[in-house]
Design a protein around this motif. Structure first.
Motif, short mmCIF file in Angstrom:
data_model
loop_
_atom_site.label_atom_id
_atom_site.label_comp_id
_atom_site.label_asym_id
_atom_site.label_seq_id
_atom_site.Cartn_x
_atom_site.Cartn_y
_atom_site.Cartn_z
N THR A 3 7.43 25.58 11.70
CA THR A 3 6.09 25.57 11.46
C THR A 3 5.32 26.43 12.27
O THR A 3 4.51 27.16 11.99
N LEU A 4 6.05 26.69 13.77
CA LEU A 4 5.54 27.40 14.80
C LEU A 4 6.36 28.62 14.77
O LEU A 4 4.82 29.88 15.20
N GLY A 5 7.16 28.98 14.19
CA GLY A 5 7.97 30.34 14.97
C GLY A 5 8.69 30.75 13.94
O GLY A 5 9.29 31.25 14.58
N GLY A 6 8.71 30.44 12.77
CA GLY A 6 9.07 31.01 11.60
C GLY A 6 9.16 31.94 11.15
O GLY A 6 7.55 32.60 11.06
N TYR A 7 10.08 32.43 10.64
CA TYR A 7 9.97 34.67 10.40
C TYR A 7 10.48 34.72 9.13
O TYR A 7 12.31 35.46 9.23
N PHE A 8 9.89 34.76 7.89
CA PHE A 8 11.08 34.52 6.69
C PHE A 8 9.85 35.56 5.33
O PHE A 8 9.22 34.18 4.52
N PRO A 9 9.55 36.46 5.59
CA PRO A 9 8.39 36.83 4.60
C PRO A 9 8.38 36.18 2.81
O PRO A 9 9.67 36.47 3.29
N GLY A 10 7.84 36.01 2.65
CA GLY A 10 8.15 35.45 0.77
C GLY A 10 8.13 34.28 1.48
O GLY A 10 7.33 33.33 0.21
N GLN A 11 8.14 33.29 2.42
CA GLN A 11 9.07 32.05 2.41
C GLN A 11 7.82 31.52 3.72
O GLN A 11 6.68 30.90 2.89
N ALA A 16 3.50 32.16 15.72
CA ALA A 16 4.45 32.60 16.87
C ALA A 16 5.35 33.05 16.41
O ALA A 16 6.86 32.59 17.07
N PHE A 17 5.97 33.76 15.49
CA PHE A 17 7.00 33.82 14.80
C PHE A 17 8.11 35.32 16.02
O PHE A 17 9.00 35.19 15.25
N ASP A 18 7.07 35.40 16.94
CA ASP A 18 8.26 36.59 17.14
C ASP A 18 8.06 36.34 18.74
O ASP A 18 8.79 36.37 20.44
N VAL A 19 8.15 34.73 19.53
CA VAL A 19 8.47 33.94 20.91
C VAL A 19 9.96 33.64 20.98
O VAL A 19 11.12 33.71 20.16
N GLU A 20 10.29 33.39 22.35
CA GLU A 20 11.55 32.83 22.86
C GLU A 20 11.22 31.79 22.69
O GLU A 20 10.31 31.40 23.34
N PHE A 21 12.41 30.57 22.42
CA PHE A 21 12.33 29.01 22.22
C PHE A 21 13.49 28.60 23.66
O PHE A 21 14.56 29.27 24.05
N TYR A 22 12.94 27.28 23.39
CA TYR A 22 13.77 26.79 24.80
C TYR A 22 13.34 25.42 23.92
O TYR A 22 12.87 25.07 23.62
N TYR A 159 4.29 22.94 4.54
CA TYR A 159 5.30 23.58 4.01
C TYR A 159 6.48 24.92 5.15
O TYR A 159 6.14 24.56 6.61
N ALA A 160 7.64 24.01 5.48
CA ALA A 160 8.65 23.76 6.40
C ALA A 160 9.39 24.64 5.68
O ALA A 160 10.43 23.94 4.90
N ALA A 161 11.11 24.73 6.91
CA ALA A 161 12.20 24.75 6.64
C ALA A 161 13.20 23.45 6.66
O ALA A 161 12.32 21.90 7.39
N ALA A 162 13.94 23.26 5.97
CA ALA A 162 14.82 21.95 5.81
C ALA A 162 15.50 21.25 5.68
O ALA A 162 16.16 22.61 4.44
#
Length: 350
Positions: A3-11, A16-22, A159-162
């Motif tokens: 929800t924060l940084g996912g990037y899958f166009p069409g889904q 913040a889809f281009d951030v770096e995560f810890y 809507y989120a990845a699961a």
């Protein structure tokens, strides 16, 4: 996290889809004990040391498993719990701290938990697609009388990845609910704000969220200052220039495009690209408004250059002015500039 940084166009595309995560896990299994506050503190300390600019969490503490001592409503004053003191210190060190408000429902006395009780913790409640408060979203005020939550965001049927199995070998997307999703969405907006205004303090980021939310004129302890508005919040502290220029081919030339947006009138002739080749002086290139957005000369600006900027000997930046200020992209150019990294094959900022 999607929800924060996912990037899958069409889904799904997070704010913040281009951030770096810890990532850090601080929960101690199925139990709820005070040591988890210590784990959370250590996690925040580690992330701050790594240079994290935004930290988001959906963990909350108030009741613990018996026989441990319990926090009560009087402790929800932003000064008592271990976790809120850690969050407040991180905010003072320059980290934007975001936390889900909790799923304790609307109650009397208030259901607020910690660390959302922190003065410098952005506490986020949940609403549905119609903007109505979710039945589970916790309410304020804090025990010392401050309004909480600060803002609300979508937290019902998000809507989120699961993952569909404990082995994580099957995955897809589903609709989920909870302040555990409104919090990360808001954290993503905070990252978006900092991407165009990296000079802002945590307090200024919170101000941008509050003062562009839909209940800013009548805040309360159910919705806070209201539903966040990412676009308006990004523009709240002034003009913005996109931090990732687009490059397209036009024969032997390259068309460079950026977005310049402002609430004030942009001076079109001020929008320029500056480039340097082989370590030489920067050359000025006028950009032109190719696609207008709104009435303030906001929109997509382009420049055509007779060389490929995606070579290792080219560095460049942008500058624009409106009737109140001037800005560069990247921030603090020309001390900082764009160049093409030959290893990653991406435009990066030096």
């Amino acid at each position: 996290m999607s929800t924060l940084g996912g990037y899958f166009p069409g889904q799904i595309i997070g704010p913040a889809f281009d951030v770096e995560f810890y990532l850090s896990k601080t929960e101690a299994g199925a139990s709820e004990t005070p040591v988890e506050e210590d784990f959370w503190l250590e996690s925040v300390e580690w992330m701050e040391s790594q240079g994290a600019e935004v930290i988001t969490s959906s963990l909350i503490y108030k009741p613990f498993d018996l026989p441990h001592n319990q926090y009560s409503y009087k402790d929800m004053n932003g000064k008592t719990t271990v976790i809120v003191r850690a969050a407040e210190l991180a905010a003072k060190l320059g980290v934007v701290m975001v936390n889900s408000m909790g799923n304790e429902s609307q109650t009397n006395p208030p259901s607020i938990v910690s660390p959302p009780d922190g003065e410098n913790v952005i506490a986020v409640g949940a609403v549905d697609s119609a903007g109505r408060i979710a039945y589970f979203s916790s309410n304020g005020p804090t025990s010392d009388g401050r309004i909480k939550p600060d803002v609300v965001a979508m937290g019902v049927d998000v809507y989120a990845a699961a993952s569909y199995s404990f082995t994580y070998d099957t995955a897809g997307y589903s609709y989920v609910s909870g302040t555990s999703f409104s919090g990360p969405l808001t954290a993503g907006v905070c990252a978006l704000i900092l991407s165009v205004h990296p000079e802002l303090t945590p307090a200024q980021v919170l101000e941008a969220l509050k003062m562009t939310a839909n209940k800013k004129d009548s805040p309360g302890n159910v919705y806070g200052w209201g539903l966040i508005n990412a676009y308006e919040a990004a523009l709240y502290h002034g003009m913005i220039i996109s931090n990732q220029p687009e490059i397209t081919e036009a024969g032997d030339n390259r068309i460079i495009s950026i977005s310049v947006l402002s609430k004030n009138s942009i001076v079109t002739e001020s929008v320029k690209m500056f480039y340097s080749m082989n370590g030489g002086e920067f050359t000025e290139q006028q950009m032109f408004l190719a696609e207008r957005s709104g009435e303030s000369n906001s929109g997509r600006y382009t420049a055509t250059v007779p060389f490929d900027v995606r070579t290792e000997n080219v560095k460049f930046y942008f500058k624009a002015s409106d009737d109140k200020e001037s800005r560069t992209a990247p921030y603090m150019a020309p001390a900082r500039f764009f160049y093409f990294d030959q290893e990653t094959k991406k435009l990066v900022v030096f």
